[in-house]
Design a protein around this motif. Structure first.
Motif, PDB file in Angstrom:
ATOM      1  N   ARG A 157       0.832  -1.199   0.000  1.00  0.00           N
ATOM      2  CA  ARG A 157       0.000   0.000   0.000  1.00  0.00           C
ATOM      3  C   ARG A 157       0.866   1.248   0.000  1.00  0.00           C
ATOM      4  O   ARG A 157       2.065   1.193   0.295  1.00  0.00           O
ATOM      5  CB  ARG A 157      -0.902   0.010   1.236  1.00  0.00           C
ATOM      6  CG  ARG A 157      -0.150   0.116   2.571  1.00  0.00           C
ATOM      7  CD  ARG A 157      -1.006  -0.391   3.718  1.00  0.00           C
ATOM      8  NE  ARG A 157      -0.408  -0.164   5.036  1.00  0.00           N
ATOM      9  CZ  ARG A 157       0.495  -0.956   5.598  1.00  0.00           C
ATOM     10  NH1 ARG A 157       0.946  -2.017   4.946  1.00  0.00           N
ATOM     11  NH2 ARG A 157       0.959  -0.689   6.810  1.00  0.00           N
ATOM     12  N   PHE A 180      -4.435   0.649  -1.743  1.00  0.00           N
ATOM     13  CA  PHE A 180      -3.882  -0.695  -1.777  1.00  0.00           C
ATOM     14  C   PHE A 180      -3.596  -1.141  -3.200  1.00  0.00           C
ATOM     15  O   PHE A 180      -4.367  -0.853  -4.129  1.00  0.00           O
ATOM     16  CB  PHE A 180      -4.839  -1.680  -1.106  1.00  0.00           C
ATOM     17  CG  PHE A 180      -4.833  -1.550   0.394  1.00  0.00           C
ATOM     18  CD1 PHE A 180      -4.041  -2.357   1.177  1.00  0.00           C
ATOM     19  CD2 PHE A 180      -5.590  -0.570   1.010  1.00  0.00           C
ATOM     20  CE1 PHE A 180      -4.001  -2.209   2.542  1.00  0.00           C
ATOM     21  CE2 PHE A 180      -5.565  -0.404   2.376  1.00  0.00           C
ATOM     22  CZ  PHE A 180      -4.764  -1.243   3.150  1.00  0.00           C
ATOM     23  N   SER A 248      -9.133  -5.004  -3.368  1.00  0.00           N
ATOM     24  CA  SER A 248      -8.375  -3.826  -2.961  1.00  0.00           C
ATOM     25  C   SER A 248      -9.318  -2.623  -2.847  1.00  0.00           C
ATOM     26  O   SER A 248     -10.409  -2.609  -3.418  1.00  0.00           O
ATOM     27  CB  SER A 248      -7.247  -3.536  -3.942  1.00  0.00           C
ATOM     28  OG  SER A 248      -7.749  -3.390  -5.253  1.00  0.00           O
TER      29      SER A 248
END
Length: 274
Positions: A157, A180, A248
């Motif tokens: 991230r 992310f 994500s």
């Protein structure tokens, strides 16, 4: 006038007795972004206000909120505005500020009424202030980027810091967001608490059928709240604030309390989580 609600602070002993619906009533914030409305949530944790403004073709002005007990909203407060939509305009004290997607406007105490227009979807954060700082537009190129994590631990991230002492001065608010990499889903793990400051998360940039399981509670007494796209969660100072998603995602974090030291965290060993 904004659409408002109030969330009262509760202690950890009470929190661990709550069922799913009661946890959501106290800490989950849904239905934030409504076309043509300003919606605000007044939290009794460090008096943080979080909310949204979605102009949808008509200008919206925030000048007063009865819950603050002041003549105007920013009389004793500062504010951060994050645009998670298309390009929009935030007007403060006679000056127009154009915000592209992902950009942040800091507004200092005493700046007066704030008007939102254009195609933006504006996320609003505000905390009490005792000193004023200049209104500042913070572009992505101005923000501080911190690369963290790894694919192997599913937490690759980048932390993008906007209201941070190295980027933009503020009185009490710290704010930024974390993005992310594809395939990474774990945030803020290993977990931490910081009893000096509360925190709030807005989860966004998620597919509509994706969810984040947000972990909260004392380290020895954890609970979870299921979060969908563009939903927020209030994290008390005594609570961890971690999560894992089905895909994500991005989340905006904001803190208010005793200091603006981003690294002021009490880490929780993995073996202590229950």
């Amino acid at each position: 006038m904004p659409v408002t609600q109030t969330r009262y602070a509760i202690d950890p002993a009470t929190a661990k007795t709550l069922d799913t619906g009661q946890l959501r009533d106290h800490f989950h914030v849904g239905g934030l972004f409504a076309a043509g409305q300003i919606k605000l949530v007044y939290s009794h944790y460090d008096r943080l206000i979080l909310g949204s403004a979605v102009p949808a073709g008509a200008a919206l002005t925030l000048d007063h909120m009865a819950e603050t007990g002041t003549a105007n909203f920013l009389e004793r407060r500062e504010m951060a505005v994050l645009n998670i939509g298309e390009t929009g305009t935030v007007s403060v004290d006679g000056a127009d500020h154009s915000l592209d997607n992902g950009e942040v406007l800091y507004i200092g105490m005493g700046a007066g009424a704030v008007t939102f227009s254009g195609a933006g979807r504006f996320y609003i954060l505000s905390a009490p202030a005792h000193q004023t700082y200049p209104t500042t537009l913070i572009k992505l190129s101005d923000a501080r980027r911190v690369e963290m994590g790894a694919k192997e631990t599913a937490n690759e991230r980048v932390i993008i810091q906007f209201l941070h002492p190295d980027v933009c001065q503020s009185c009490q608010l710290l704010m930024g967001y974390t993005q992310f990499a594809e395939g990474s889903v774990w945030n803020t793990m290993p977990a931490h608490v910081h009893d000096r400051r509360m925190e709030a998360y807005l989860y966004f940039g998620m597919p509509e059928d994706s969810r984040v399981f947000h972990l909260m509670g004392e380290p020895s007494e954890t609970r979870h709240i299921v979060m969908a796209n563009e939903e927020a969660v209030i994290s008390p100072p005594w609570s961890i604030h971690s999560g894992a998603g089905t895909s994500s995602y991005t989340f905006c974090w904001a803190m208010a309390g005793d200091n603006v030291d981003f690294t002021d965290m009490d880490m929780v060993p993995m073996g202590d989580l229950r």
